[in-house]
Design an enzyme around this catalytic site. Structure first.
Site, PDB file in Angstrom:
ATOM      1  N   ASP A 127       0.865  -1.219  -0.171  1.00  0.00           N
ATOM      2  CA  ASP A 127      -0.292   0.128  -0.020  1.00  0.00           C
ATOM      3  C   ASP A 127       0.748   1.228   0.140  1.00  0.00           C
ATOM      4  OD1 ASP A 127      -2.389   1.499   0.030  1.00  0.00           O
ATOM      5  OD2 ASP A 127      -2.110   1.666   2.343  1.00  0.00           O
ATOM      6  N   TYR A 129       1.329   5.679  -0.531  1.00  0.00           N
ATOM      7  CA  TYR A 129       0.685   6.984   0.263  1.00  0.00           C
ATOM      8  C   TYR A 129       0.691   8.080  -0.945  1.00  0.00           C
ATOM      9  CZ  TYR A 129      -0.236  10.007   4.380  1.00  0.00           C
ATOM     10  OH  TYR A 129      -0.434  10.865   5.343  1.00  0.00           O
ATOM     11  N   HIS A 134      -4.435  13.931   0.268  1.00  0.00           N
ATOM     12  CA  HIS A 134      -4.737  13.160   1.100  1.00  0.00           C
ATOM     13  C   HIS A 134      -3.406  13.258   2.607  1.00  0.00           C
ATOM     14  CE1 HIS A 134      -6.015   9.787   4.094  1.00  0.00           C
ATOM     15  NE2 HIS A 134      -4.732   9.432   4.132  1.00  0.00           N
ATOM     16  N   ARG A 143      -0.110  16.908  12.711  1.00  0.00           N
ATOM     17  CA  ARG A 143       1.091  17.829  12.972  1.00  0.00           C
ATOM     18  C   ARG A 143       0.801  19.400  12.816  1.00  0.00           C
ATOM     19  NH1 ARG A 143       2.437  13.516   9.985  1.00  0.00           N
ATOM     20  NH2 ARG A 143       2.879  15.038   7.974  1.00  0.00           N
ATOM     21  N   GLU A 200     -10.930   3.915   2.723  1.00  0.00           N
ATOM     22  CA  GLU A 200     -10.094   4.720   1.947  1.00  0.00           C
ATOM     23  C   GLU A 200     -10.174   4.518   0.560  1.00  0.00           C
ATOM     24  OE1 GLU A 200      -6.105   4.161   3.465  1.00  0.00           O
ATOM     25  OE2 GLU A 200      -6.166   5.386   5.306  1.00  0.00           O
ATOM     26  N   GLU A 202      -9.095   4.095  -3.148  1.00  0.00           N
ATOM     27  CA  GLU A 202      -7.786   3.830  -3.658  1.00  0.00           C
ATOM     28  C   GLU A 202      -7.989   3.152  -5.204  1.00  0.00           C
ATOM     29  OE1 GLU A 202      -4.631   2.353  -1.344  1.00  0.00           O
ATOM     30  OE2 GLU A 202      -5.452   3.346   0.488  1.00  0.00           O
ATOM     31  N   ASP A 234      -9.004   0.194   1.133  1.00  0.00           N
ATOM     32  CA  ASP A 234      -8.362  -0.230   2.312  1.00  0.00           C
ATOM     33  C   ASP A 234      -8.840   0.451   3.461  1.00  0.00           C
ATOM     34  OD1 ASP A 234      -6.054  -1.432   3.015  1.00  0.00           O
ATOM     35  OD2 ASP A 234      -4.753   0.341   2.854  1.00  0.00           O
ATOM     36  N   ARG A 238      -9.082   3.869  12.501  1.00  0.00           N
ATOM     37  CA  ARG A 238      -8.350   5.079  12.900  1.00  0.00           C
ATOM     38  C   ARG A 238      -7.971   5.267  14.301  1.00  0.00           C
ATOM     39  NH1 ARG A 238      -6.543   6.709   8.128  1.00  0.00           N
ATOM     40  NH2 ARG A 238      -8.192   7.116   6.491  1.00  0.00           N
ATOM     41  N   GLN A 241      -5.198   2.840  14.887  1.00  0.00           N
ATOM     42  CA  GLN A 241      -3.874   3.227  14.153  1.00  0.00           C
ATOM     43  C   GLN A 241      -3.130   4.359  14.771  1.00  0.00           C
ATOM     44  OE1 GLN A 241      -4.490   4.239  10.172  1.00  0.00           O
ATOM     45  NE2 GLN A 241      -2.469   4.530   9.788  1.00  0.00           N
ATOM     46  N   TYR A 245       0.660   3.041  15.416  1.00  0.00           N
ATOM     47  CA  TYR A 245       1.662   3.321  14.320  1.00  0.00           C
ATOM     48  C   TYR A 245       2.918   3.669  14.639  1.00  0.00           C
ATOM     49  CZ  TYR A 245       1.407   8.339  14.100  1.00  0.00           C
ATOM     50  OH  TYR A 245       1.789   9.701  14.386  1.00  0.00           O
ATOM     51  N   LYS A 254      -4.925  -1.544   9.824  1.00  0.00           N
ATOM     52  CA  LYS A 254      -4.942  -1.775   8.246  1.00  0.00           C
ATOM     53  C   LYS A 254      -4.986  -3.140   7.716  1.00  0.00           C
ATOM     54  CE  LYS A 254      -4.585   1.361   5.965  1.00  0.00           C
ATOM     55  NZ  LYS A 254      -5.352   2.049   5.234  1.00  0.00           N
ATOM     56  N   THR A 258      -9.086  -5.469   3.305  1.00  0.00           N
ATOM     57  CA  THR A 258      -8.902  -4.533   2.162  1.00  0.00           C
ATOM     58  C   THR A 258      -9.603  -5.197   0.701  1.00  0.00           C
ATOM     59  OG1 THR A 258      -6.599  -3.783   2.515  1.00  0.00           O
ATOM     60  CG2 THR A 258      -7.262  -3.573   0.375  1.00  0.00           C
ATOM     61  N   THR A 351      -4.726   6.655  -0.545  1.00  0.00           N
ATOM     62  CA  THR A 351      -5.900   7.381  -0.364  1.00  0.00           C
ATOM     63  C   THR A 351      -5.995   8.461  -1.360  1.00  0.00           C
ATOM     64  OG1 THR A 351      -6.330   6.689   1.694  1.00  0.00           O
ATOM     65  CG2 THR A 351      -7.577   8.517   0.990  1.00  0.00           C
ATOM     66  N   GLU A 365     -10.904  12.833   6.646  1.00  0.00           N
ATOM     67  CA  GLU A 365     -10.848  14.047   6.138  1.00  0.00           C
ATOM     68  C   GLU A 365     -12.301  14.469   5.890  1.00  0.00           C
ATOM     69  OE1 GLU A 365      -7.841  13.854   2.561  1.00  0.00           O
ATOM     70  OE2 GLU A 365      -8.805  11.924   2.994  1.00  0.00           O
TER      71      GLU A 365
END
Length: 418
Positions: A127, A129, A134, A143, A200, A202, A234, A238, A241, A245, A254, A258, A351, A365
């Site tokens: 997978d 990114y 996203h 962040r 997600e 994808e 996918d 959350r 995660q 993570y 995750k 899928t 995503t 989102e």
């Protein structure tokens, strides 16, 4: 050499202009016929065409397909020539199958009545990114005092090795996973069903050929290794995660599921819709620089339906043009260290989100980390994440002049945790 069907080509099979499956597409899939038997099929209009039945009926060459083992030897199939042969059988004016009423009745199967399996067996799953919008949104959420993108993002396709054993086809129920979560004010984590289940949006590509151990795939040949493209959901937990993570990245949040769409749309079918991707700044290192555009103009939608609703509601519209890294760059980077790959390996894009709110490819989102709700117009229900009984449906297509090349739908309902 590939085989691209011209925009003006027609079939003797009646196909609606809005169908995802005109003669310009001719994707591949695997249908379950019951009694532990399966067959390789293509799709045109409302029909799935039994390819093994065409071979047995003497109207189609094998093209490397062993009719005795279904799709077990998928890596040996010459998809280009097989698709060319199917086109010839189905093109307007060819009576070979059209006028063979007995064989036509045997091999032309109502597509909606079939139980579709995975289009290829999946030995490995990666997978990526590669959806830059996203990645930027996630960075802004988690962040806020730092740049949205981490320093490596514009230099390489970020990815991780996923779990191939939990890849499932459309219509298979998704069981709400359990995991460890920890709220900010709690001293200890707890274990239980996720409260923040997410989808997600994808795309994914399958390999038809692998490279040898220690051998890197060059950017100019990357698409030669690809069988075709599917829709990918996918699924993500959350809250699980967030807790697990760091420092190694996605794991149980995750790996539980899928899901992918059943129809493998070939690279040749997508060829007319090739477009340049977004400007990459700084310029990628030489091994990631391609000589031709490597993105595809694929329209994507996500719809959500609760158990109380009578029809799904579209909650997101976006497109594959939003990917920062192309399929070719993803595969080239994966093998740049000499990683061997195999036929059937699946690579997901990450995503895909647009810039505007209605084009985001995840509930994380769309509801902005749960801070605002999406309202279902039919019932007034609100959703911040996916609840039990909800059905998520994805679709995608390329729009041509008077025809579409599409993926059909990918739809899964969420069931309560066990």
């Amino acid at each position: 050499m590939g085989f691209v069907v011209s925009a003006g080509s027609k079939s003797w099979v009646k196909v609606d202009p809005d169908s995802h499956f005109p003669i310009q597409n001719l994707p591949f899939g695997v249908a379950d016929l019951g009694d532990e038997s399966q067959t390789l099929v293509t799709r045109i209009g409302d029909f799935a065409v039994d390819i093994l039945g065409l071979i047995e009926g003497g109207v189609l060459v094998e093209y490397g397909l062993d009719e005795s083992d279904g799709y077990a030897e998928i890596g040996k199939i010459n998809f280009v020539e097989l698709r060319r042969g199917l086109y010839d059988l189905l093109r307007e004016g060819n009576p070979k199958l059209r006028d063979n009423s007995k064989l036509k009745k045997e091999v032309m199967l109502p597509a909606e009545e079939l139980h579709m399996l995975l289009p290829m067996e999946v030995p490995s799953f990666v997978d990526f990114y590669s959806g830059i919008n996203h990645a930027s949104n996630v960075g802004k959420m988690f962040r806020p005092d730092m740049p949205p993108l981490l320093p490596n993002y514009r230099h390489l396709p970020v990815g991780y090795n996923g779990r191939a054993s939990s890849i499932v086809p459309s219509d298979v129920p998704i069981i709400r996973p359990k995991g460890q979560t920890k709220s900010p004010d709690a001293e200890m984590p707890t274990f239980g069903p996720t409260l923040e289940l997410d989808f997600e949006l994808e795309l994914g590509f399958f390999l038809i050929e692998g490279n040898e151990f220690g051998e890197a795939i060059p950017i100019g040949r990357a698409e030669e290794f690809m069988a075709g493209v599917v829709l990918v959901n996918d699924w993500s937990a959350r809250d699980v995660q967030r807790w697990e993570y760091q420092p190694l990245g996605p794991f149980l949040a995750k790996s539980f599921a899928t899901s992918i769409s059943p129809w493998l749309v070939t690279m040749d079918a997508l060829e007319p819709f090739r477009i340049p991707g977004p400007a990459q700044d700084p310029e990628p290192l030489p091994y990631l620089r391609g000589a031709k555009p490597a993105h595809f103009d694929i329209v994507l939608e996500v719809a959500l339906q609760t158990e109380r609703m009578t029809a799904p509601q579209v909650i997101s519209r976006t497109g594959a043009r939003e990917l920062y890294w192309s399929f070719a760059q993803q595969l080239v980077h994966q093998t740049s260290n000499g990683t061997p790959t195999e036929p059937g390996d699946l690579y997901a894009s990450g995503t895909i989100s647009g810039i505007e709110e209605g084009s985001f490819g995840s509930m994380l989102e769309l509801a902005w980390r749960g801070s605002k709700a999406i309202t279902m117009s039919e019932t007034g229900e609100e959703r911040r994440f996916i609840e039990d009984g909800d059905t998520v449906t994805m679709t995608g297509y390329c729009q041509g002049r008077g025809y579409r090349v599409g993926f059909g739908t990918l739809s899964n309902q969420v069931m309560p945790a066990i």
